[in-house]
Design a protein around this motif. Structure first.
Motif, short mmCIF file in Angstrom:
data_model
loop_
_atom_site.label_atom_id
_atom_site.label_comp_id
_atom_site.label_asym_id
_atom_site.label_seq_id
_atom_site.Cartn_x
_atom_site.Cartn_y
_atom_site.Cartn_z
N LEU A 1 21.95 7.34 -6.09
CA LEU A 1 20.84 7.79 -5.26
C LEU A 1 21.19 7.69 -3.78
N THR A 2 21.87 6.61 -3.41
CA THR A 2 22.29 6.43 -2.02
C THR A 2 23.23 7.55 -1.59
N ALA A 3 24.15 7.93 -2.48
CA ALA A 3 25.06 9.04 -2.18
C ALA A 3 24.29 10.34 -1.97
N ALA A 4 23.23 10.54 -2.74
CA ALA A 4 22.41 11.74 -2.58
C ALA A 4 21.74 11.76 -1.21
N ILE A 5 21.18 10.62 -0.80
CA ILE A 5 20.53 10.54 0.50
C ILE A 5 21.55 10.76 1.62
N GLU A 6 22.73 10.16 1.47
CA GLU A 6 23.76 10.31 2.50
C GLU A 6 24.20 11.76 2.64
N SER A 7 24.29 12.49 1.54
CA SER A 7 24.76 13.87 1.59
C SER A 7 23.76 14.78 2.30
N VAL A 8 22.52 14.33 2.44
CA VAL A 8 21.52 15.12 3.15
C VAL A 8 21.25 14.57 4.55
N TYR A 9 21.08 13.25 4.66
CA TYR A 9 20.62 12.66 5.92
C TYR A 9 21.67 11.83 6.66
N GLY A 10 22.84 11.62 6.08
CA GLY A 10 23.88 10.89 6.77
C GLY A 10 23.98 9.44 6.36
N LYS A 11 25.03 8.79 6.85
CA LYS A 11 25.37 7.43 6.42
C LYS A 11 24.34 6.40 6.85
N GLU A 12 23.86 6.49 8.09
CA GLU A 12 22.92 5.47 8.58
C GLU A 12 21.63 5.48 7.77
N ALA A 13 21.10 6.67 7.51
CA ALA A 13 19.89 6.77 6.70
C ALA A 13 20.15 6.27 5.29
N ALA A 14 21.34 6.57 4.76
CA ALA A 14 21.68 6.12 3.41
C ALA A 14 21.72 4.60 3.32
N GLU A 15 22.24 3.98 4.36
CA GLU A 15 22.29 2.51 4.38
C GLU A 15 20.89 1.91 4.41
N GLN A 16 20.00 2.53 5.18
CA GLN A 16 18.61 2.06 5.21
C GLN A 16 17.96 2.23 3.84
N PHE A 17 18.18 3.40 3.26
CA PHE A 17 17.64 3.66 1.92
C PHE A 17 18.15 2.62 0.93
N ASN A 18 19.45 2.40 0.92
CA ASN A 18 20.05 1.49 -0.05
C ASN A 18 19.47 0.09 0.07
N GLN A 19 19.29 -0.38 1.32
CA GLN A 19 18.76 -1.72 1.52
C GLN A 19 17.34 -1.84 0.98
N MET A 20 16.49 -0.87 1.30
CA MET A 20 15.11 -0.92 0.83
C MET A 20 15.01 -0.75 -0.68
N TRP A 21 15.78 0.17 -1.21
CA TRP A 21 15.74 0.45 -2.65
C TRP A 21 16.24 -0.76 -3.45
N THR A 22 17.33 -1.34 -2.97
CA THR A 22 17.87 -2.53 -3.63
C THR A 22 16.88 -3.69 -3.56
N ASN A 23 16.23 -3.85 -2.41
CA ASN A 23 15.24 -4.92 -2.26
C ASN A 23 14.10 -4.76 -3.26
N HIS A 24 13.64 -3.53 -3.43
CA HIS A 24 12.47 -3.35 -4.32
C HIS A 24 12.85 -3.64 -5.78
N ILE A 25 14.10 -3.34 -6.15
CA ILE A 25 14.56 -3.74 -7.48
C ILE A 25 14.57 -5.26 -7.60
N GLY A 26 15.02 -5.93 -6.54
CA GLY A 26 15.03 -7.39 -6.54
C GLY A 26 13.63 -7.98 -6.69
N PHE A 27 12.63 -7.33 -6.13
CA PHE A 27 11.26 -7.83 -6.25
C PHE A 27 10.77 -7.73 -7.70
N PHE A 28 11.18 -6.65 -8.38
CA PHE A 28 10.86 -6.55 -9.81
C PHE A 28 11.54 -7.67 -10.60
N VAL A 29 12.79 -7.98 -10.24
CA VAL A 29 13.50 -9.08 -10.89
C VAL A 29 12.78 -10.40 -10.64
N ASP A 30 12.30 -10.59 -9.41
CA ASP A 30 11.54 -11.80 -9.09
C ASP A 30 10.30 -11.90 -9.97
#
Length: 447
Positions: free
Chosen positions: A86-115
């Motif tokens: 999914l991060t690669a998809a975001i990067e291919s449209v919006y660039g690396k910086e946006a992809a990094e932001q996406f990845n951080q938020m998306w990964t965090n929300h998965i972690g909250f489900f794990v919590d």
């Protein structure tokens, strides 16, 4: 969890970048004849695949966490690989910086489900509430991120509502499972998978509107694209639920019957789609063959549990016979637009992927099992594209683009509430199609 190579990231990036490249010319505009294969439709399919797979893998990983299952790490790693894609998809449209932001938020929300899963296991109500509060904050942050990224084509308030639905579905599936209400758990899981296809609809519509020249002036929301997305949804879900039911079968899990019922409900939905195009009798033929092939997988699972190699070979032989019959059915139904030989090859790949994933799981090679499960999930996009393309080519007048030009403002679901749905399109086809199930059967017999 260890970092693993994501085998889908590169192909997906190439798909999106290929759609985004090239100069606009007259033949690149929305085709005069409706088509399921446009750059914007491809984008929608790619996002629908990965977002729905996220919901499926998240539900599975949470369930495995509750069980303390040996394959939990592998399920979690598969979910992480999906995030990479999914991060690669975001990067291919919006660039690396946006992809990094996406990845951080998306990964965090998965972690909250794990919590939440961990807190449930220790009966820590305060920790559960904390996890839900963090998911609520994530909703706000991620909604603002997407609103800004899409140039306000998606509204943060509507996005937040869609994200709350996502949270409710996954938490609802997990809570129902823990409480032993397995039927409700799988109902929630199916709802979460379907919901993410609506997310893909809204996001792909916004992106293709934001960068019209990069997607050759095509739209992600058209009757033909809706049909492709509908079949994407049901066929990928079939693969995911089949993997789950086979795993539950060999494990003797208490929720096996509920997972099998979810798979059967998916079959009913697929048969309804076929019936609405080709008639009730054809739908019944489809349902009979499709259910039978699921039964052969069940026989393979049972034979594996009993270490009966002869029965396993018999099940595989039955699946081979199904391939030939089902391929002939689809070739006849589509007036030769789908070729039985190619269909049979694709069905063999489907068999190999599901059997391979199951064999790996039974052997304790869980990483390989989930890699093969992801391959099976992705592979079903191919028959969805082929079948939807054939139907649109058969009945082009029914898929003429009559969609509104303005952007949706309903958030992650796109214009789902206002659009003519794929189900409605299919339902209208039968009355005017001119292809009856009796004619299909006659042609099959003649062949």
């Amino acid at each position: 969890m260890k970092l693993r190579k994501s085998y889908l990231a590169i192909p997906l990036s190439i798909t999106l970048l290929a759609s985004a490249g090239g100069a606009v010319s007259a033949h690149n505009l929305e085709p005069a004849q409706p088509s399921v294969e446009t750059p914007a439709s491809d984008l929608r399919s790619a996002l629908g695949h990965l977002l729905s797979e996220h919901a499926y893998l998240a539900a599975e990983a949470m369930r495995k966490g509750a069980e303390g299952a040996k394959d939990f790490d592998a399920a979690a790693n598969a979910l992480n690989d999906n995030t990479t894609d999914l991060t690669a998809a975001i990067e291919s449209v919006y660039g690396k910086e946006a992809a990094e932001q996406f990845n951080q938020m998306w990964t965090n929300h998965i972690g909250f489900f794990v919590d939440y899963v961990k807190a449930s296991g220790s009966n820590n109500q305060a920790a559960k509430e904390e996890a839900l509060n963090k998911l609520d904050n994530y909703r706000s942050d991620f909604s603002k991120f997407l609103e800004i990224a899409t140039g306000e084509r998606l509204e943060s308030s509507s996005l937040a509502d869609g994200l709350q639905m996502h949270v409710n579905q996954l938490v609802g599936a997990f809570d129902s499972y823990v409480q032993g209400d397995y039927e409700k758990a799988y109902q929630y899981e199916r709802e979460s998978i379907h919901h993410m296809y609506l997310v893909a609809k809204g996001l792909s519509s916004a992106i293709s509107d934001q960068f019209p020249e990069k997607f050759h002036e095509t739209m992600a929301v058209t009757p033909a694209a809706d049909l492709r997305a509908h079949l994407d949804h049901l066929l990928t879900e079939h693969a995911g639920l089949a993997v789950t039911a086979m795993q539950n079968g060999i494990d003797g899990s208490e929720d096996f019957e509920a997972s099998a019922n979810a798979l059967a409900a998916n079959t009913k939905d697929l048969a309804a789609a076929i019936s609405s195009v080709y008639g009730d009798e054809a739908g019944q033929q489809f349902e009979g063959m499709w259910s039978e092939h699921i039964g052969f997988f069940v026989e393979y699972v049972k034979a594996s549990g009993a270490n009966d190699e002869a029965k396993k070979e018999e099940a595989l032989k039955n699946l081979d016979g199904y391939r030939a019959e089902f391929s002939k059915f689809l070739e006849t139904a589509t007036d030769g637009r789908l070729k039985s030989d190619a269909l049979a090859d694709g069905l063999q790949m489907h068999v190999n992927q599901l059997v391979g994933s199951f064999d790996s799981f039974a052997a304790g090679d869980y990483e390989k099992a989930y890699d093969q499960a992801r391959e099976a999930y992705a592979h079903m996009l191919n028959p969805a594209k082929g079948l939807s393309g054939s139907i649109v080519d058969q009945f082009p007048e029914k898929f003429a683009n009559k969609m509104p030009a303005e952007m949706p403002t309903t958030g992650m679901g796109g214009t789902a509430e206002k659009d003519m749905s794929a189900e409605m399109l299919l339902a209208g086809l039968f009355a005017a199609a001119g292809v009856t199930s009796i004619a299909i059967r006659r042609r099959m017999n003649q062949n």
